[in-house]
Write an enzyme that holds these catalytic residues in place. Sequence first.
Site, PDB file in Angstrom:
ATOM      1  N   HIS A 188       0.735  -1.180  -0.283  1.00  0.00           N
ATOM      2  CA  HIS A 188       0.052  -0.015   0.184  1.00  0.00           C
ATOM      3  C   HIS A 188       0.629   1.442   0.008  1.00  0.00           C
ATOM      4  CE1 HIS A 188      -3.219   2.056   2.620  1.00  0.00           C
ATOM      5  NE2 HIS A 188      -3.074   3.045   1.184  1.00  0.00           N
ATOM      6  N   HIS A 230       1.578   4.814  -2.917  1.00  0.00           N
ATOM      7  CA  HIS A 230       0.150   5.321  -3.995  1.00  0.00           C
ATOM      8  C   HIS A 230       1.820   5.949  -4.804  1.00  0.00           C
ATOM      9  CE1 HIS A 230      -3.042   5.477  -2.392  1.00  0.00           C
ATOM     10  NE2 HIS A 230      -2.800   5.205  -1.194  1.00  0.00           N
ATOM     11  N   HIS A 284      -9.728   0.765  -0.894  1.00  0.00           N
ATOM     12  CA  HIS A 284      -9.752   1.562   0.614  1.00  0.00           C
ATOM     13  C   HIS A 284     -10.694   1.830   0.900  1.00  0.00           C
ATOM     14  CE1 HIS A 284      -5.397   3.508  -1.220  1.00  0.00           C
ATOM     15  NE2 HIS A 284      -5.474   4.076  -0.282  1.00  0.00           N
ATOM     16  N   GLU A 295     -10.870   3.633   6.302  1.00  0.00           N
ATOM     17  CA  GLU A 295     -10.448   5.185   6.895  1.00  0.00           C
ATOM     18  C   GLU A 295     -10.914   6.403   6.770  1.00  0.00           C
ATOM     19  OE1 GLU A 295      -8.402   6.996   3.555  1.00  0.00           O
ATOM     20  OE2 GLU A 295      -5.938   7.496   4.905  1.00  0.00           O
ATOM     21  N   ASP A 345       2.022   4.161   2.639  1.00  0.00           N
ATOM     22  CA  ASP A 345       0.939   5.428   2.080  1.00  0.00           C
ATOM     23  C   ASP A 345       1.275   6.260   1.274  1.00  0.00           C
ATOM     24  OD1 ASP A 345      -1.654   5.294   1.958  1.00  0.00           O
ATOM     25  OD2 ASP A 345      -1.653   6.325   3.523  1.00  0.00           O
ATOM     26  N   ASP A 346       1.694   7.499   1.769  1.00  0.00           N
ATOM     27  CA  ASP A 346       2.322   8.422   1.104  1.00  0.00           C
ATOM     28  C   ASP A 346       3.272   9.282   1.249  1.00  0.00           C
ATOM     29  OD1 ASP A 346      -0.699   8.912  -0.478  1.00  0.00           O
ATOM     30  OD2 ASP A 346      -1.730   9.357   1.563  1.00  0.00           O
TER      31      ASP A 346
END
Length: 335
Positions: free
Chosen positions: A17, A19, A196, A199, A276-277
């Site tokens: 996971h 991006h 997703h 969240e 994630d980011d």
Amino acid sequence: MEDLTAFLTRLPKVELHVHLESTMPGELLERFAARQGKRLPRPADRLYDCSAEDLSDFLAFLDRICAYVGTPQELAEAAEYAALAAGEENILYSEMILNPTHWPQFTVPEIIAAVTEGFDRGRAAGGADCRFTLSLSRTQTGEEALALERTMEMHRTPRLAGLSVDGNEALSGRTGERFRPAFLAAKAAGFGCTVHAGESSGPEGVRDAVDLLKADRLDHGVRAAEDPNLVERLARERVPLNICLTSNLTLLYRRPEDHPLRRLLAAGAAVTLNRDDPTFLGGLTLTEELRRAAEFASMTRQELIRCQENAVDAAFCGAETKAALREALAEFQRG
Ligand code: ADE
Ligand code: ZN
């Protein structure tokens, strides 16, 4: 005993996971922007010092970031960079998420070809073995979802692993029924399905993901913890939860003590740990994410290894790749 950071640096890692939109450093984007005669809004080393207050702000920021990538060749370069950076911290396998709505300058076939080429080049140069899922935005229509799925079938590559959906469920409301035909078609075509949920949505979003979209795994899933029966079901059915602690502590939980990581582990959920980011989260590495999770939830080294094994089990790749990843983890444990 070996210091935790040294242990985590050596650990062969697997992530499911992250991006792709959030893996491009300011310096790379500055170079791309210059080719279009554009300038970044801030110096490259401070590009991500933005003040995104919540998920919606953050998603709008991602749109602006992606606009600096002007050609498919540059997108391939960004994908290659991401594979090499992952390889440098001993991530053996990485599944990245790419949402075409952040990239209106490219067609979906252009995106698939460019990311595949970039991942191939990165791998050949010693980077991580990367795959990607194409992601719907929560706000898209059912027709758009089906069109994306059809395009995926027509432009299949060995690195295109599946269909996902991200974005802000708090704004779009429940979308399970709307996206169900596309997810069922993707599954029938042999693609992995990841969603997703849990969240920006609560337990109902998690239930919709599993029951309506037939998700193979959940990205985040943490708000399932608001319903103990649901947690018990996810653990029993071994539904993988791709948890991102640092991201959640930035965008979701105002009080860190509310994060349910320890409770989910204790309930026997199939937890994986993820970035994630990363650019948005201060250049977060997976090594650092694992260190924070270990500290936050008092995880043992065995539990940290278990999360890598869970990620291998849940990966959208073939049996041979999984066997090689399992062997790398076994060899690490043999010392
Ligand atoms: N896209 C990128 N990061 C995301 C997140 N944390 N939640 C939903 N969509 C995203
Ligand atoms: Zn995410």
